[in-house]
Design a protein around this motif. Structure first.
Motif, short mmCIF file in Angstrom:
data_model
loop_
_atom_site.label_atom_id
_atom_site.label_comp_id
_atom_site.label_asym_id
_atom_site.label_seq_id
_atom_site.Cartn_x
_atom_site.Cartn_y
_atom_site.Cartn_z
N GLN A 37 0.83 -1.21 0.00
CA GLN A 37 0.00 0.00 0.00
C GLN A 37 0.87 1.26 0.00
OE1 GLN A 37 -2.92 0.13 3.11
NE2 GLN A 37 -3.75 2.08 2.44
N LEU A 38 1.92 1.26 0.81
CA LEU A 38 2.84 2.40 0.85
C LEU A 38 3.49 2.61 -0.52
CD1 LEU A 38 4.50 4.56 2.43
CD2 LEU A 38 6.17 2.75 2.84
N GLU A 42 3.18 5.93 -2.94
CA GLU A 42 4.37 6.71 -3.29
C GLU A 42 4.71 6.64 -4.77
OE1 GLU A 42 6.18 8.72 -1.22
OE2 GLU A 42 4.64 8.33 0.28
N ILE A 43 4.36 5.53 -5.42
CA ILE A 43 4.70 5.33 -6.83
C ILE A 43 3.40 4.96 -7.56
CG2 ILE A 43 6.20 4.12 -8.47
CD1 ILE A 43 7.88 3.25 -6.00
N PRO A 44 2.62 5.95 -7.96
CA PRO A 44 1.32 5.68 -8.57
C PRO A 44 1.38 4.82 -9.84
CG PRO A 44 1.51 8.00 -8.01
CD PRO A 44 2.84 7.38 -7.78
N GLY A 51 4.02 -4.40 -7.10
CA GLY A 51 3.96 -3.87 -5.74
C GLY A 51 3.77 -4.98 -4.72
N GLU A 52 2.88 -5.92 -5.01
CA GLU A 52 2.65 -7.04 -4.10
C GLU A 52 3.90 -7.92 -3.97
OE1 GLU A 52 -0.85 -9.09 -5.45
OE2 GLU A 52 -2.17 -7.44 -4.84
#
Length: 112
Positions: A37-38, A42-44, A51-52
C-alpha cells in the motif's frame, strides 16, 4: 478417527499445525500488504502485481532488512548472494513464483 487441530490464515488460506506459526505468517502478510500500500501511494505508476511482489519480498526478509537499516547494509547483499547460489540448483516449483525472476522483471520494467 483422530481430530487434528489446525490454524488457517484468513488472508491466504494457508494452514498451520500450531498457532505461533499461523500468527507469524499472518503478521508477515499484514506487513507485506502495508508495504504494498505504501509503495502504491508513493509510486502511482507501480503495477499492482509488482507492488505485491516487492511487499512480500521485503516482508519475508524483514529481519535482515532491519539489521541492514541499523548499520549493516552489506547484509542485504550477502543474503541475496546466498539465496542465489542454491537457486541455481533448485527445481522450479510451479506453485511458488520465483521471487528473483519477478524482481528482475520489475527492474526491467522500471528501466523501460
Amino acid at each position: 478417527m483422530a481430530v487434528i487441530a489446525v490454524w488457517k490464515c484468513d488472508r491466504d488460506g494457508a494452514m498451520f499445525e500450531n498457532k505461533k506459526d499461523a500468527d507469524e505468517h499472518d503478521s508477515m502478510l499484514e506487513l507485506a500488504a502495508n508495504i504494498t500500500q505504501l509503495l502504491e501511494q508513493e509510486i502511482p505508476s507501480l503495477n499492482e502485481e509488482h507492488g505485491e511482489t516487492i511487499g512480500l519480498i521485503l516482508a519475508q526478509r524483514r529481519e535482515v532488512l532491519a539489521r541492514a537499516c541499523k548499520g549493516k547494509p552489506n547484509l542485504l547483499l550477502e543474503e541475496s548472494e546466498a539465496a542465489a547460489q542454491p537457486a541455481a540448483s533448485k527445481v522450479d516449483n510451479p506453485t511458488q513464483p520465483d521471487s528473483t525472476a519477478m524482481v528482475e522483471n520489475i527492474k526491467a520494467a522500471a528501466n523501460s
